[in-house]
Design a protein around this motif. Sequence first.
Motif, mmCIF file in Angstrom:
data_model
loop_
_atom_site.group_PDB
_atom_site.id
_atom_site.type_symbol
_atom_site.label_atom_id
_atom_site.label_comp_id
_atom_site.label_asym_id
_atom_site.label_seq_id
_atom_site.Cartn_x
_atom_site.Cartn_y
_atom_site.Cartn_z
ATOM 1 N N SER A 61 36.486 3.336 -12.989
ATOM 2 C CA SER A 61 36.017 1.952 -12.897
ATOM 3 C C SER A 61 37.124 1.091 -12.303
ATOM 4 O O SER A 61 38.286 1.495 -12.239
ATOM 5 N N VAL A 62 36.760 -0.105 -11.899
ATOM 6 C CA VAL A 62 37.744 -1.014 -11.305
ATOM 7 C C VAL A 62 38.839 -1.361 -12.317
ATOM 8 O O VAL A 62 39.988 -1.589 -11.943
ATOM 9 N N GLN A 63 38.531 -1.355 -13.611
ATOM 10 C CA GLN A 63 39.533 -1.645 -14.639
ATOM 11 C C GLN A 63 40.630 -0.587 -14.653
ATOM 12 O O GLN A 63 41.766 -0.882 -14.996
ATOM 13 N N ASP A 64 40.314 0.640 -14.261
ATOM 14 C CA ASP A 64 41.315 1.698 -14.195
ATOM 15 C C ASP A 64 42.397 1.385 -13.167
ATOM 16 O O ASP A 64 43.541 1.797 -13.310
ATOM 17 N N TYR A 85 44.317 -4.571 -8.166
ATOM 18 C CA TYR A 85 43.246 -4.844 -9.133
ATOM 19 C C TYR A 85 42.862 -6.316 -9.091
ATOM 20 O O TYR A 85 41.678 -6.654 -9.075
ATOM 21 N N LYS A 86 43.857 -7.207 -9.057
ATOM 22 C CA LYS A 86 43.572 -8.651 -9.004
ATOM 23 C C LYS A 86 42.782 -9.005 -7.748
ATOM 24 O O LYS A 86 41.874 -9.837 -7.799
ATOM 25 N N ASN A 87 43.111 -8.364 -6.632
ATOM 26 C CA ASN A 87 42.367 -8.618 -5.396
ATOM 27 C C ASN A 87 40.916 -8.160 -5.512
ATOM 28 O O ASN A 87 40.003 -8.867 -5.078
ATOM 29 N N LEU A 88 40.711 -6.975 -6.090
ATOM 30 C CA LEU A 88 39.346 -6.486 -6.275
ATOM 31 C C LEU A 88 38.566 -7.372 -7.246
ATOM 32 O O LEU A 88 37.388 -7.656 -7.034
ATOM 33 N N ASN A 141 26.516 -6.398 -1.198
ATOM 34 C CA ASN A 141 26.968 -5.021 -1.382
ATOM 35 C C ASN A 141 28.423 -4.897 -1.837
ATOM 36 O O ASN A 141 28.978 -3.806 -1.853
ATOM 37 N N LYS A 142 29.041 -6.001 -2.219
ATOM 38 C CA LYS A 142 30.463 -5.971 -2.586
ATOM 39 C C LYS A 142 30.735 -5.126 -3.836
ATOM 40 O O LYS A 142 31.789 -4.518 -3.947
ATOM 41 N N LEU A 143 29.802 -5.039 -4.751
ATOM 42 C CA LEU A 143 29.990 -4.206 -5.942
ATOM 43 C C LEU A 143 30.114 -2.731 -5.542
ATOM 44 O O LEU A 143 30.976 -2.017 -6.057
ATOM 45 N N GLU A 144 29.282 -2.297 -4.603
ATOM 46 C CA GLU A 144 29.374 -0.928 -4.106
ATOM 47 C C GLU A 144 30.722 -0.703 -3.416
ATOM 48 O O GLU A 144 31.366 0.330 -3.605
ATOM 49 N N TYR A 145 31.166 -1.672 -2.617
ATOM 50 C CA TYR A 145 32.456 -1.560 -1.934
ATOM 51 C C TYR A 145 33.596 -1.402 -2.935
ATOM 52 O O TYR A 145 34.435 -0.511 -2.800
ATOM 53 N N VAL A 146 33.625 -2.241 -3.949
ATOM 54 C CA VAL A 146 34.697 -2.183 -4.954
ATOM 55 C C VAL A 146 34.663 -0.835 -5.669
ATOM 56 O O VAL A 146 35.710 -0.227 -5.908
ATOM 57 N N ARG A 147 33.493 -0.339 -5.974
ATOM 58 C CA ARG A 147 33.375 0.972 -6.622
ATOM 59 C C ARG A 147 33.914 2.077 -5.711
ATOM 60 O O ARG A 147 34.703 2.921 -6.143
ATOM 61 N N LEU A 148 33.537 2.041 -4.445
ATOM 62 C CA LEU A 148 33.963 3.087 -3.514
ATOM 63 C C LEU A 148 35.450 3.014 -3.173
ATOM 64 O O LEU A 148 36.123 4.040 -3.099
ATOM 65 N N THR A 208 37.801 1.747 -5.052
ATOM 66 C CA THR A 208 38.526 2.137 -6.265
ATOM 67 C C THR A 208 38.543 3.660 -6.389
ATOM 68 O O THR A 208 39.585 4.256 -6.650
ATOM 69 N N GLN A 209 37.397 4.268 -6.178
ATOM 70 C CA GLN A 209 37.320 5.728 -6.242
ATOM 71 C C GLN A 209 38.236 6.350 -5.191
ATOM 72 O O GLN A 209 38.960 7.303 -5.474
ATOM 73 N N HIS A 210 38.230 5.802 -3.993
ATOM 74 C CA HIS A 210 39.076 6.323 -2.922
ATOM 75 C C HIS A 210 40.560 6.207 -3.279
ATOM 76 O O HIS A 210 41.316 7.167 -3.155
ATOM 77 N N LYS A 211 40.967 5.035 -3.720
ATOM 78 C CA LYS A 211 42.382 4.802 -4.031
ATOM 79 C C LYS A 211 42.864 5.678 -5.187
ATOM 80 O O LYS A 211 44.014 6.112 -5.203
ATOM 81 N N MET A 212 41.990 5.938 -6.147
ATOM 82 C CA MET A 212 42.425 6.646 -7.342
ATOM 83 C C MET A 212 42.146 8.153 -7.310
ATOM 84 O O MET A 212 42.573 8.867 -8.208
ATOM 85 N N THR A 213 41.452 8.616 -6.280
ATOM 86 C CA THR A 213 41.202 10.061 -6.193
ATOM 87 C C THR A 213 41.592 10.590 -4.813
ATOM 88 O O THR A 213 42.579 11.287 -4.680
ATOM 89 N N ASN A 214 40.839 10.238 -3.808
ATOM 90 C CA ASN A 214 41.055 10.801 -2.476
ATOM 91 C C ASN A 214 42.451 10.525 -1.932
ATOM 92 O O ASN A 214 43.083 11.412 -1.364
ATOM 93 N N GLU A 215 42.930 9.307 -2.096
ATOM 94 C CA GLU A 215 44.211 8.927 -1.512
ATOM 95 C C GLU A 215 45.389 9.659 -2.158
ATOM 96 O O GLU A 215 46.412 9.868 -1.531
ATOM 97 N N ILE A 216 45.229 10.051 -3.409
ATOM 98 C CA ILE A 216 46.329 10.731 -4.106
ATOM 99 C C ILE A 216 45.945 12.161 -4.525
ATOM 100 O O ILE A 216 46.586 12.752 -5.373
ATOM 101 N N ARG A 217 44.923 12.695 -3.887
ATOM 102 C CA ARG A 217 44.420 14.026 -4.247
ATOM 103 C C ARG A 217 45.518 15.084 -4.219
ATOM 104 O O ARG A 217 45.647 15.891 -5.123
#
Length: 89
Positions: free
Chosen positions: A5-8, A17-20, A64-71, A73-82
Motif C-alpha cells: 500500500s502507499v503507506q508502506d 510518500y508525501k508526494n504520493l 485514474n490517480k489512485l491506480e497510478y499511485v498503486r502502480l 508504489t508497487q513498482h518502487k517497492m518491488t520491481n525497482e529493487i527486485r
Amino acid sequence: GVPISVQDMEAVDPEYYKNLKWILDNNITGILDLTFSAETDDFGKMKTVDLKPNGRNITVTEENKLEYVRLITQHKMTNEIRQQIEHFL
C-alpha cells in the motif's frame, strides 16, 4: 506475498510518500503532467518503464490517480529493487 500500500512507502522513502499523499489528497487537473510510466536507473543507464501496457502514453488524471499511485508504489517497492531483494533473500 502481502499486497503493498502507499503507506508502506512512508517507511522506505518519507519524502516520496508525501508526494504520493499530496497527489491523492489534491485535485491534480492542470497541475501535474504524469503518465503511467517511471524512470529507472538500470546500472547507470536511465530507461522508461511502463507501469501498465502503453503507460507512457496514458496521462494520469483525477479519475485514474489512485491506480497510478498503486502502480508506482508497487513498482518502487518491488520491481525497482527486485535484484537487491533477491540477493537479500
